[in-house]
Design a protein around this motif. Structure first.
Motif, PDB file in Angstrom:
ATOM      1  N   ALA A  99     113.925 -25.744 -56.190  1.00 24.07           N
ATOM      2  CA  ALA A  99     114.738 -26.219 -57.309  1.00 24.07           C
ATOM      3  C   ALA A  99     114.205 -25.682 -58.625  1.00 24.07           C
ATOM      4  N   ARG A 100     112.911 -25.734 -58.775  1.00 28.30           N
ATOM      5  CA  ARG A 100     112.319 -25.258 -60.030  1.00 28.30           C
ATOM      6  C   ARG A 100     112.483 -23.753 -60.183  1.00 28.30           C
ATOM      7  N   ALA A 101     112.286 -23.013 -59.097  1.00 26.60           N
ATOM      8  CA  ALA A 101     112.423 -21.554 -59.173  1.00 26.60           C
ATOM      9  C   ALA A 101     113.830 -21.165 -59.582  1.00 26.60           C
ATOM     10  N   SER A 102     114.815 -21.823 -59.043  1.00 27.71           N
ATOM     11  CA  SER A 102     116.189 -21.447 -59.398  1.00 27.71           C
ATOM     12  C   SER A 102     116.536 -21.881 -60.816  1.00 27.71           C
ATOM     13  N   ALA A 103     115.788 -22.841 -61.357  1.00 31.48           N
ATOM     14  CA  ALA A 103     116.067 -23.303 -62.712  1.00 31.48           C
ATOM     15  C   ALA A 103     115.413 -22.447 -63.786  1.00 31.48           C
ATOM     16  N   ILE A 104     114.226 -21.909 -63.506  1.00 32.52           N
ATOM     17  CA  ILE A 104     113.516 -21.231 -64.594  1.00 32.52           C
ATOM     18  C   ILE A 104     113.146 -19.788 -64.342  1.00 32.52           C
ATOM     19  N   SER A 105     113.248 -19.311 -63.129  1.00 30.48           N
ATOM     20  CA  SER A 105     112.715 -17.986 -62.843  1.00 30.48           C
ATOM     21  C   SER A 105     113.550 -16.879 -63.476  1.00 30.48           C
ATOM     22  N   PRO A 106     112.917 -16.034 -64.291  1.00 30.74           N
ATOM     23  CA  PRO A 106     113.630 -14.898 -64.861  1.00 30.74           C
ATOM     24  C   PRO A 106     113.635 -13.688 -63.949  1.00 30.74           C
ATOM     25  N   THR A 107     113.054 -13.818 -62.762  1.00 27.41           N
ATOM     26  CA  THR A 107     112.902 -12.656 -61.889  1.00 27.41           C
ATOM     27  C   THR A 107     113.912 -12.631 -60.753  1.00 27.41           C
ATOM     28  N   LEU A 108     114.915 -13.499 -60.824  1.00 29.55           N
ATOM     29  CA  LEU A 108     115.889 -13.525 -59.744  1.00 29.55           C
ATOM     30  C   LEU A 108     116.647 -12.212 -59.669  1.00 29.55           C
ATOM     31  N   ASP A 109     117.037 -11.839 -58.468  1.00 30.28           N
ATOM     32  CA  ASP A 109     117.773 -10.601 -58.255  1.00 30.28           C
ATOM     33  C   ASP A 109     119.139 -10.665 -58.916  1.00 30.28           C
ATOM     34  N   THR A 110     119.632  -9.494 -59.336  1.00 33.62           N
ATOM     35  CA  THR A 110     120.977  -9.435 -59.888  1.00 33.62           C
ATOM     36  C   THR A 110     122.014  -9.328 -58.775  1.00 33.62           C
ATOM     37  N   GLU A 111     121.564  -8.923 -57.589  1.00 37.32           N
ATOM     38  CA  GLU A 111     122.467  -8.859 -56.438  1.00 37.32           C
ATOM     39  C   GLU A 111     122.770 -10.277 -55.963  1.00 37.32           C
ATOM     40  N   PRO A 112     124.007 -10.529 -55.496  1.00 35.67           N
ATOM     41  CA  PRO A 112     124.300 -11.862 -54.977  1.00 35.67           C
ATOM     42  C   PRO A 112     123.399 -12.184 -53.784  1.00 35.67           C
ATOM     43  N   ALA A 113     122.931 -13.408 -53.730  1.00 35.87           N
ATOM     44  CA  ALA A 113     122.068 -13.853 -52.641  1.00 35.87           C
ATOM     45  C   ALA A 113     122.883 -13.976 -51.360  1.00 35.87           C
ATOM     46  N   TYR A 114     122.150 -14.084 -50.229  1.00 36.51           N
ATOM     47  CA  TYR A 114     122.805 -14.232 -48.931  1.00 36.51           C
ATOM     48  C   TYR A 114     123.817 -15.368 -48.955  1.00 36.51           C
ATOM     49  N   ILE A 115     123.409 -16.511 -49.495  1.00 40.00           N
ATOM     50  CA  ILE A 115     124.299 -17.677 -49.440  1.00 40.00           C
ATOM     51  C   ILE A 115     125.567 -17.433 -50.261  1.00 40.00           C
ATOM     52  N   THR A 116     125.456 -16.739 -51.371  1.00 36.53           N
ATOM     53  CA  THR A 116     126.650 -16.435 -52.179  1.00 36.53           C
ATOM     54  C   THR A 116     127.597 -15.539 -51.391  1.00 36.53           C
ATOM     55  N   ARG A 117     127.045 -14.521 -50.746  1.00 33.79           N
ATOM     56  CA  ARG A 117     127.892 -13.617 -49.937  1.00 33.79           C
ATOM     57  C   ARG A 117     128.534 -14.371 -48.774  1.00 33.79           C
ATOM     58  N   ALA A 118     127.764 -15.275 -48.160  1.00 34.48           N
ATOM     59  CA  ALA A 118     128.305 -16.043 -47.028  1.00 34.48           C
ATOM     60  C   ALA A 118     129.412 -16.993 -47.499  1.00 34.48           C
ATOM     61  N   ILE A 119     129.235 -17.615 -48.654  1.00 34.38           N
ATOM     62  CA  ILE A 119     130.276 -18.514 -49.176  1.00 34.38           C
ATOM     63  C   ILE A 119     131.525 -17.711 -49.537  1.00 34.38           C
ATOM     64  N   GLU A 120     131.346 -16.550 -50.140  1.00 36.07           N
ATOM     65  CA  GLU A 120     132.512 -15.714 -50.472  1.00 36.07           C
ATOM     66  C   GLU A 120     133.247 -15.277 -49.204  1.00 36.07           C
ATOM     67  N   ALA A 121     132.507 -14.949 -48.155  1.00 41.15           N
ATOM     68  CA  ALA A 121     133.146 -14.572 -46.886  1.00 41.15           C
ATOM     69  C   ALA A 121     133.900 -15.770 -46.298  1.00 41.15           C
ATOM     70  N   MET A 122     133.318 -16.963 -46.413  1.00 40.34           N
ATOM     71  CA  MET A 122     133.988 -18.176 -45.927  1.00 40.34           C
ATOM     72  C   MET A 122     135.285 -18.391 -46.708  1.00 40.34           C
ATOM     73  N   LEU A 123     135.234 -18.176 -48.029  1.00 36.92           N
ATOM     74  CA  LEU A 123     136.435 -18.356 -48.850  1.00 36.92           C
ATOM     75  C   LEU A 123     137.492 -17.304 -48.514  1.00 36.92           C
ATOM     76  N   ASP A 124     137.054 -16.100 -48.126  1.00 35.82           N
ATOM     77  CA  ASP A 124     138.017 -15.073 -47.721  1.00 35.82           C
ATOM     78  C   ASP A 124     138.849 -15.545 -46.530  1.00 35.82           C
ATOM     79  N   VAL A 125     138.212 -16.335 -45.648  1.00 37.61           N
ATOM     80  CA  VAL A 125     138.918 -16.857 -44.477  1.00 37.61           C
ATOM     81  C   VAL A 125     139.735 -18.097 -44.856  1.00 37.61           C
ATOM     82  N   ALA A 126     139.133 -19.001 -45.624  1.00 36.54           N
ATOM     83  CA  ALA A 126     139.796 -20.273 -45.961  1.00 36.54           C
ATOM     84  C   ALA A 126     140.909 -20.107 -46.988  1.00 36.54           C
ATOM     85  N   ALA A 127     140.761 -19.148 -47.886  1.00 39.48           N
ATOM     86  CA  ALA A 127     141.747 -18.935 -48.953  1.00 39.48           C
ATOM     87  C   ALA A 127     141.923 -17.429 -49.152  1.00 39.48           C
TER      88      ALA A 127
END
Length: 188
Positions: A99-127
């Motif tokens: 939780a803390r890392a996602s709130a303050i870390s300036p080093t996060l990747d600019t590429e979408p994370a696995y979970i973001t890609r998986a949610i987008e793929a789920m939405l492609d099927v659902a909507a």
């Protein structure tokens, strides 16, 4: 014969061990170096700042302690997140690092994370007719509601357990998905 471990992984594994006794802020590079049996300089070479260490530790913990089960449907997604929230309750110190890392870390990747890609793929099927901008907006909302940060805020702010947080998550998902126009949803 023990399997060789790279230095970066050894540092993260030792930091995770220290997290069982201390908060992340109380883990010094000196203590971490002593735990791993390497020099403090070696740790600085791997993780130049505490933000780098926090981001790497968060990713490592997520992969080793809280892997998100695969999902294709919204129902699968809910079940996967429920399982993850229950795992957070068993290792709260680790979940708070995420939780803390996602709130303050300036080093996060600019590429979408696995979970973001998986949610987008789920939405492609659902909507399937959802436009790209709305798909990204909805995926970002669903990612937040499934995150360690969401869990930590409800856990510390309202003293909720995993079951209560799962209920709040389900209501949040229902609210987000209810905003989808009917024309974008797949036929059952």
């Amino acid at each position: 014969m023990e399997e060789p471990v790279d230095t970066a992984t050894a540092i993260l594994a030792s930091a995770a061990v220290l997290l069982r006794e201390r908060m992340f802020d109380d883990i010094s590079y000196r203590a971490l170096a002593d735990e791993v049996g390497i020099s403090e300089r070696t740790i600085y070479r791997q993780y130049p700042t505490r933000a780098h260490l926090l981001a790497a530790l968060s990713n490592w913990i997520e992969q080793t302690s809280f892997p998100l089960p695969p999902f294709v449907t919204v129902s699968d997604f809910r079940a996967a997140v429920h399982e993850r929230f229950r795992a957070f309750d068993t290792l709260p110190a680790y979940a708070y690092v995420g939780a803390r890392a996602s709130a303050i870390s300036p080093t996060l990747d600019t590429e979408p994370a696995y979970i973001t890609r998986a949610i987008e793929a789920m939405l492609d099927v659902a909507a399937p007719t959802l436009n790209r901008r709305d798909r990204r907006r909805i995926a970002a909302s669903l990612r937040y509601f499934s995150s360690a940060m969401f869990w930590a805020r409800l856990r510390t702010g309202f003293d909720l357990d995993a079951g209560d947080i799962c209920d709040a998550f389900d209501r949040a998902v229902d609210t987000v998905l209810a905003k989808l126009p009917d024309a974008t949803r797949a036929e059952p």
